[in-house]
Design a protein around this motif. Sequence first.
Motif, short mmCIF file in Angstrom:
data_model
loop_
_atom_site.label_atom_id
_atom_site.label_comp_id
_atom_site.label_asym_id
_atom_site.label_seq_id
_atom_site.Cartn_x
_atom_site.Cartn_y
_atom_site.Cartn_z
N TYR A 171 69.23 74.80 49.70
CA TYR A 171 67.77 74.73 49.66
C TYR A 171 67.17 76.09 49.34
CZ TYR A 171 67.95 70.04 51.64
OH TYR A 171 68.19 68.71 51.84
N ASP A 212 56.67 73.94 50.15
CA ASP A 212 55.90 72.89 49.48
C ASP A 212 56.49 71.54 49.88
OD1 ASP A 212 58.13 72.33 47.72
OD2 ASP A 212 57.47 73.96 46.41
N ASP A 213 56.06 70.48 49.22
CA ASP A 213 56.47 69.13 49.64
C ASP A 213 57.62 68.54 48.81
OD1 ASP A 213 55.12 68.66 47.29
OD2 ASP A 213 53.85 67.07 48.08
N ASN A 214 58.28 69.38 47.96
CA ASN A 214 59.37 68.83 47.16
C ASN A 214 60.46 69.90 46.95
OD1 ASN A 214 61.09 67.64 45.25
ND2 ASN A 214 59.40 66.48 44.36
N GLN A 269 63.53 69.52 46.13
CA GLN A 269 64.48 69.19 45.07
C GLN A 269 63.97 69.56 43.68
OE1 GLN A 269 67.55 68.14 45.63
NE2 GLN A 269 67.28 67.93 47.83
N GLU A 277 60.77 71.27 41.48
CA GLU A 277 59.52 72.03 41.44
C GLU A 277 58.43 71.28 40.67
OE1 GLU A 277 57.87 76.48 40.27
OE2 GLU A 277 59.97 75.95 39.87
N GLY A 317 57.89 68.26 40.62
CA GLY A 317 57.40 67.12 41.40
C GLY A 317 56.54 67.51 42.58
N VAL A 318 56.25 68.80 42.73
CA VAL A 318 55.46 69.27 43.87
C VAL A 318 54.02 68.79 43.76
CG1 VAL A 318 54.52 71.31 45.02
CG2 VAL A 318 56.91 71.29 44.28
N LYS A 319 53.52 68.20 44.84
CA LYS A 319 52.12 67.76 44.90
C LYS A 319 51.29 68.61 45.84
CE LYS A 319 53.28 63.03 43.72
NZ LYS A 319 53.59 61.70 44.24
N THR A 358 62.04 71.99 55.32
CA THR A 358 63.24 71.26 54.91
C THR A 358 64.24 72.28 54.42
OG1 THR A 358 61.92 69.35 54.20
CG2 THR A 358 64.15 69.51 53.35
#
Length: 198
Positions: free
Chosen positions: A64, A156-158, A160, A162, A164-166, A191
């Motif tokens: 990660y 951030d929220d993704n 896996q 970059e 796809g980050v919202k 995470t």
Amino acid sequence: MKFFSAVFVFSLLSLSVLAQGGYQLGQKVNNFTLKDAAGRAVSLQDFAGTKTVVLVFTNNLCPYSKLYENRLLSLNNTYQNRGVRFVFINPAIGTEDGETVAEMAQKVNDRNYTFPYLADEGQKISQQFGATKTPEVFVLHGTGKDFILKYKGAIDDNPQLESGVKDNYLRNAIEAVLNDRNVQSFDKRATGCLIKKY
């Protein structure tokens, strides 16, 4: 009966907060000193007068951390001229399957880090902050000589992807502190790889 139920729930919540350990949002952060990859002592107070310090607990072996490294370097490049200092802290130094200071120094050279990368030998600082994962970030607001914790948790929220980050939690927290606004998302669970205690 409702009163006792409310007291019980409050007690459980309080215990869960205490169990997490570390600084709580809005608390003053104590000064600390660690050595960087070159063996130089670096203290939090070295950044007195800086508006925002971002502490990133990370290590080179965590997948990660590898996924987030370019994002963190990009944020550092974006904000370093706006009164923000990034500091990487490695809590995996000296663990059985951890890293060496020499490996940290190699990483600094390979990636041309322009910020300190510190060895948290004995994990005193990661425990002081209550860091449990790598990577996990702590955004500190400098108020002159003191630092106040304003955000902790995920970048951030993704993790896996970059693209796809919202929701950019860290970027939003940095912007809020720089512009003297309240941080809206102030405690998002990170995470990443569990920091193994030793």
